[in-house]
Design an enzyme around this catalytic site. Structure first.
Site, short mmCIF file in Angstrom:
data_model
loop_
_atom_site.label_atom_id
_atom_site.label_comp_id
_atom_site.label_asym_id
_atom_site.label_seq_id
_atom_site.Cartn_x
_atom_site.Cartn_y
_atom_site.Cartn_z
N ASP A 143 0.85 -1.28 0.18
CA ASP A 143 0.01 0.30 0.28
C ASP A 143 1.12 0.89 -0.31
O ASP A 143 1.66 1.60 0.80
CB ASP A 143 -1.00 -0.10 1.50
CG ASP A 143 -1.83 0.87 1.84
OD1 ASP A 143 -3.50 0.73 0.85
OD2 ASP A 143 -1.65 2.31 1.68
N ASN A 155 -2.62 12.82 -3.50
CA ASN A 155 -4.08 13.39 -4.38
C ASN A 155 -4.36 15.00 -3.63
O ASN A 155 -4.80 15.65 -4.95
CB ASN A 155 -5.33 12.58 -3.74
CG ASN A 155 -4.88 11.33 -4.64
OD1 ASN A 155 -4.45 11.28 -6.37
ND2 ASN A 155 -5.07 9.93 -4.28
N HIS A 164 -5.61 14.84 -8.49
CA HIS A 164 -5.97 13.14 -9.19
C HIS A 164 -5.33 12.75 -10.03
O HIS A 164 -4.47 11.39 -10.26
CB HIS A 164 -6.85 12.76 -8.73
CG HIS A 164 -8.54 13.00 -7.50
ND1 HIS A 164 -7.76 11.31 -6.54
CD2 HIS A 164 -8.61 13.79 -6.50
CE1 HIS A 164 -8.16 11.99 -6.04
NE2 HIS A 164 -9.33 13.46 -5.56
N ASP A 215 -3.38 9.41 -10.22
CA ASP A 215 -2.63 8.43 -11.64
C ASP A 215 -1.28 8.51 -11.76
O ASP A 215 -1.32 7.50 -11.85
CB ASP A 215 -3.87 9.32 -12.22
CG ASP A 215 -4.97 9.10 -12.13
OD1 ASP A 215 -5.37 8.04 -11.57
OD2 ASP A 215 -6.06 8.75 -12.94
N GLU A 273 -4.73 2.26 -3.35
CA GLU A 273 -3.65 2.65 -3.77
C GLU A 273 -2.92 1.65 -3.41
O GLU A 273 -1.75 1.15 -2.95
CB GLU A 273 -2.96 3.76 -3.17
CG GLU A 273 -3.32 3.73 -2.08
CD GLU A 273 -4.73 4.46 -1.14
OE1 GLU A 273 -4.30 4.70 -0.43
OE2 GLU A 273 -5.46 4.56 -2.11
#
Length: 305
Positions: free
Chosen positions: A177, A185, A190, A194, A220
């Site tokens: 993770d 973010n 965002h 990505d 994630e």
């Protein structure tokens, strides 16, 4: 029949496979049409690509299949069966065509065998095509890694393998993770989030072993499936992955963003409910988070019971 290929392919490979199958199959349809016309018209054919003992290597499908089988990822029973049927189809066609040349007749029973082999052959190839088409949707669009559904398929495949080989097989899984991804973010948006996911996915995929798999398991979070390894071996690989990520910042507008991840690992056992194994890895992952992040924690299946 082709499920194990998922652990050795990526999205671009699967799309290429689909296009190649369509081209090879179309060429073989044309070959079949010529053979059928020759038999119907009682017209002998002297072209070596139809009557040579190695005629199966002359056609486009045969050349494509030979290239495919040279890649160890395709050296499976499914593809070997297609190769065998393809050769049998050409061998039977050669017997029929040589009979036409010698007697202007052909054996109806032999022709019936030819049609049956053709039917089985095309069904196998169509199954391969269906696999490649369906598999296009087994990948996460952002990271290009396998998605959660595909990961669950591979976990089920590995569990069956463990059950079949009893004490002679092993497999471990790990959940990774990204640390403080929400802050990425919130701070940068965002779209950058990505891009960071893509960056992480590329590092993960490039750093694991050839026969390991990694999937985007949600948000994630990433799932690693590592056949043939015990916890000690898995920890070495995951630590290499963790260190590579931490030492490879993502460059954004000239600024280096250090990205780290935490990992939790455990074994997949023959008696495991897959959800229980994933839950153990998740517990180990959250222990890694609680202990400061950017670290790996192992949870032995025997100790968890």
């Amino acid at each position: 029949m082709f499920t194990s290929l998922l652990e050795r392919r990526d999205q671009a490979d699967v799309e290429q496979l689909s296009d190649e199958i369509k081209s090879a199959l179309a060429d073989h349809h044309r070959w079949m049409h010529k053979v059928s016309l020759a038999i119907a018209a009682r017209r002998p054919m002297k072209d070596r690509s139809f009557i040579a003992t190695d005629a199966h290597q002359y056609c486009y499908f045969g050349q494509w299949l030979r290239t495919l089988l040279a890649d160890e990822r395709f050296q499976t029973r499914a593809f070997e069966k297609i190769d065998q049927l393809h050769k049998e189809l050409h061998d039977t066609a050669r017997v029929l065509l040589l009979s036409l040349e010698q007697t202007q007749q052909f054996d109806e029973a032999q022709y019936d065998t030819f049609l049956k082999i053709q039917h089985t052959f095309f069904n196998c190839v169509l199954s391969m095509l269906e696999f490649s088409v369906i598999s296009k949707y087994q990948f996460d669009p952002t990271t290009k890694l396998l998605n959660r559904r595909s990961a669950n398929m591979l976990l089920a495949h590995e569990k069956v393998r463990l059950q079949q080989r009893a004490n002679h097989a092993s497999c471990c899984i790990a959940l990774g993770d990204i640390d403080k991804f929400k802050a990425v973010n919130d701070t940068h948006g965002h779209d950058l989030g990505d891009l960071v996911l893509e960056h992480v996915a590329c590092i993960f995929k490039a750093t694991i072993r050839k026969h390991d798999s990694v999937a985007r398991f949600g948000g994630e979070e990433f799932l690693f499936i590592m056949p043939g390894l015990d916890l000690t071996g898995t920890e070495k690989v995951i630590e290499r992955v963790r260190e590579e990520l931490a030492s490879t910042p993502y460059i954004h507008k000239g600024q280096a963003l250090t990205i780290t991840a935490s990992f939790g690992m455990t074994q997949l056992t023959p008696d495991d409910d897959i959800k229980d194994a994933v839950k153990r890895a998740d517990i180990a992952l959250y222990t890694a988070k609680d202990e400061g992040r950017n670290r790996t924690v192992c949870l032995n299946a025997t100790e968890a019971h």
